[in-house]
Design a protein around this motif. Structure first.
Motif, PDB file in Angstrom:
ATOM      1  N   TYR A  46       0.817  -1.213   0.000  1.00 27.74           N
ATOM      2  CA  TYR A  46       0.000   0.000   0.000  1.00 27.74           C
ATOM      3  C   TYR A  46       0.852   1.265   0.000  1.00 27.74           C
ATOM      4  N   GLY A  47       1.964   1.233   0.745  1.00 29.39           N
ATOM      5  CA  GLY A  47       2.800   2.426   0.798  1.00 29.39           C
ATOM      6  C   GLY A  47       3.332   2.825  -0.559  1.00 29.39           C
ATOM      7  N   LYS A  48       3.902   1.855  -1.278  1.00 27.90           N
ATOM      8  CA  LYS A  48       4.400   2.164  -2.614  1.00 27.90           C
ATOM      9  C   LYS A  48       3.255   2.598  -3.516  1.00 27.90           C
ATOM     10  N   ARG A  49       2.125   1.897  -3.458  1.00 21.03           N
ATOM     11  CA  ARG A  49       0.989   2.236  -4.331  1.00 21.03           C
ATOM     12  C   ARG A  49       0.537   3.682  -4.104  1.00 21.03           C
ATOM     13  N   LEU A  50       0.529   4.103  -2.868  1.00 21.78           N
ATOM     14  CA  LEU A  50      -0.019   5.420  -2.541  1.00 21.78           C
ATOM     15  C   LEU A  50       0.989   6.563  -2.690  1.00 21.78           C
ATOM     16  N   ARG A  51       2.264   6.254  -2.585  1.00 22.35           N
ATOM     17  CA  ARG A  51       3.240   7.332  -2.571  1.00 22.35           C
ATOM     18  C   ARG A  51       4.156   7.375  -3.784  1.00 22.35           C
ATOM     19  N   ARG A  52       4.246   6.250  -4.555  1.00 22.04           N
ATOM     20  CA  ARG A  52       5.214   6.226  -5.653  1.00 22.04           C
ATOM     21  C   ARG A  52       4.708   5.553  -6.926  1.00 22.04           C
ATOM     22  N   HIS A  53       3.753   4.660  -6.823  1.00 26.57           N
ATOM     23  CA  HIS A  53       3.414   3.781  -7.944  1.00 26.57           C
ATOM     24  C   HIS A  53       2.905   4.536  -9.181  1.00 26.57           C
ATOM     25  N   LEU A  54       2.126   5.560  -8.980  1.00 27.89           N
ATOM     26  CA  LEU A  54       1.538   6.291 -10.109  1.00 27.89           C
ATOM     27  C   LEU A  54       2.483   7.355 -10.670  1.00 27.89           C
TER      28      LEU A  54
END
Length: 340
Positions: free
Chosen positions: A105-113
């Motif tokens: 979730y952390g990567k998805r919310l802070r870096r993935h997009l």
């Protein structure tokens, strides 16, 4: 049709879900890749006071250190598996045994997009508090949809899809949307994770805390867990008056410091004496020092340092967090990192 469950606290709300399971009305038998389940389809859940976030009546007790580690991991935008598996050795069975987690979730919310959704959401709501367009996206159909035969593309597919944030009457309202939600192993930790994020965001925005709403399209219990689920009975929680609300820059620094502290805890070369010295010497705000006390106590328990872990948990100022960890300690009183 929606089934609705609400309460002032997360524990009250969860116990009402358990009561529905006991009653059996509208509960379906549903097969799954993890085994047979009892399912409540289309559940709408509300917690009026999101700061009362702990499902303390769950039997056996929750692992508060794992819940805090997951929050720190998420806020810091991380995806590395070692950070969490130290506190929950069963995670690789559920999410795969690689160096990172696919659905982090952390990567998805802070870096993935390609940008920081947290920062964008904070600035958007600061500048336009009445906005209805602030959505934090976790699900990515390009990498999360099953293959054409219906097989999962990874062991770790996000259960949480999106978060919907709205400021109304000077308070932050948070709605969490889930495709799948385990009543026993999932939702108690989801309540902690996302109500903490709600309180943290409210601090960034300088607003109060509204209600927490949680929509679960499949709220289910595995039949193998029913004995434990149905054994739950209400437990009176101790008091907790601490607050997670901080300005954005202060909050980001605190979570970076906590991440460094967790890295020290999970490094087995760090001695019990060094862990206690770091805890006693830290200058974190009280609520966050309490988190570190719980995490340090768990690290010391894993090292078998009995007197040291009791010293660490006594640093914690929150009676509730001490209660939560002591209930966990009663479940695993000797060195063990198994958590279910």
């Amino acid at each position: 049709m929606f089934r609705s469950f609400s309460g002032n606290t997360a524990d009250e709300t969860w116990l009402r879900v358990i009561a529905a399971l006991r009653d059996g009305h509208g509960i379906r038998d549903q097969p799954s890749r993890g085994g047979p389940t009892k399912e409540i389809l289309h559940a709408a859940i509300a917690v009026e006071n999101p700061r009362a976030r702990w499902v303390i009546s769950r039997h056996p007790a929750l692992n508060p250190a794992y819940a805090f580690a997951e929050l720190i991991w998420t806020v810091n935008g991380r995806e590395d598996s070692a950070f969490l598996t130290y506190f929950n050795s069963k995670l690789p069975e559920l999410a795969g045994d690689g160096p990172t987690f696919h659905g982090a979730y952390g990567k998805r919310l802070r870096r993935h997009l390609g940008f920081d959704q947290f920062a964008r959401a904070c600035h958007a709501l600061k500048n336009t508090p009445h906005s209805r367009q602030v959505v934090l996206q976790i699900w990515d159909d390009k990498i999360d949809l099953p293959d054409e035969n219906g097989a999962p593309v990874s062991p770790d597919i996000p259960c949480n899809l999106v978060s919907l944030l709205k400021v109304r009457d000077g308070r932050l309202e948070w709605t969490q949307v889930m495709r799948s939600n385990d009543i026993f192993r999932g939702i108690p930790y989801d309540f902690v994770q996302f109500t903490c994020l709600q309180e943290i965001f409210a601090g960034w925005l300088g607003v109060g805390l509204g209600s927490y709403c949680h929509v679960s399209d499949s709220l289910h219990a595995y039949e193998r867990d029913l004995k434990n689920i149905l054994a739950a009975s209400a437990v009176a929680p101790s008091e907790d008056t601490s607050s997670l609300a901080l300005p954005l820059s202060d909050s980001e620094k605190v979570f970076q410091d906590l991440a460094h502290s967790v890295e020290r805890i999970i490094d087995h070369d760090t001695s019990p004496a060094d862990l206690l010295a770091a805890l006693n010497g830290c200058r974190l705000p009280t609520a966050y020092k309490d988190m570190l006390a719980v995490l340090t106590a768990e690290g010391l328990r894993n090292r078998g340092a009995t007197s040291a872990y009791m010293e660490a948990i006594n640093v914690c100022a929150s009676p509730l967090h001490r209660q939560l960890w002591q209930r966990w300690l009663a479940r695993y009183p000797v060195k063990s990192i198994v958590q279910t």
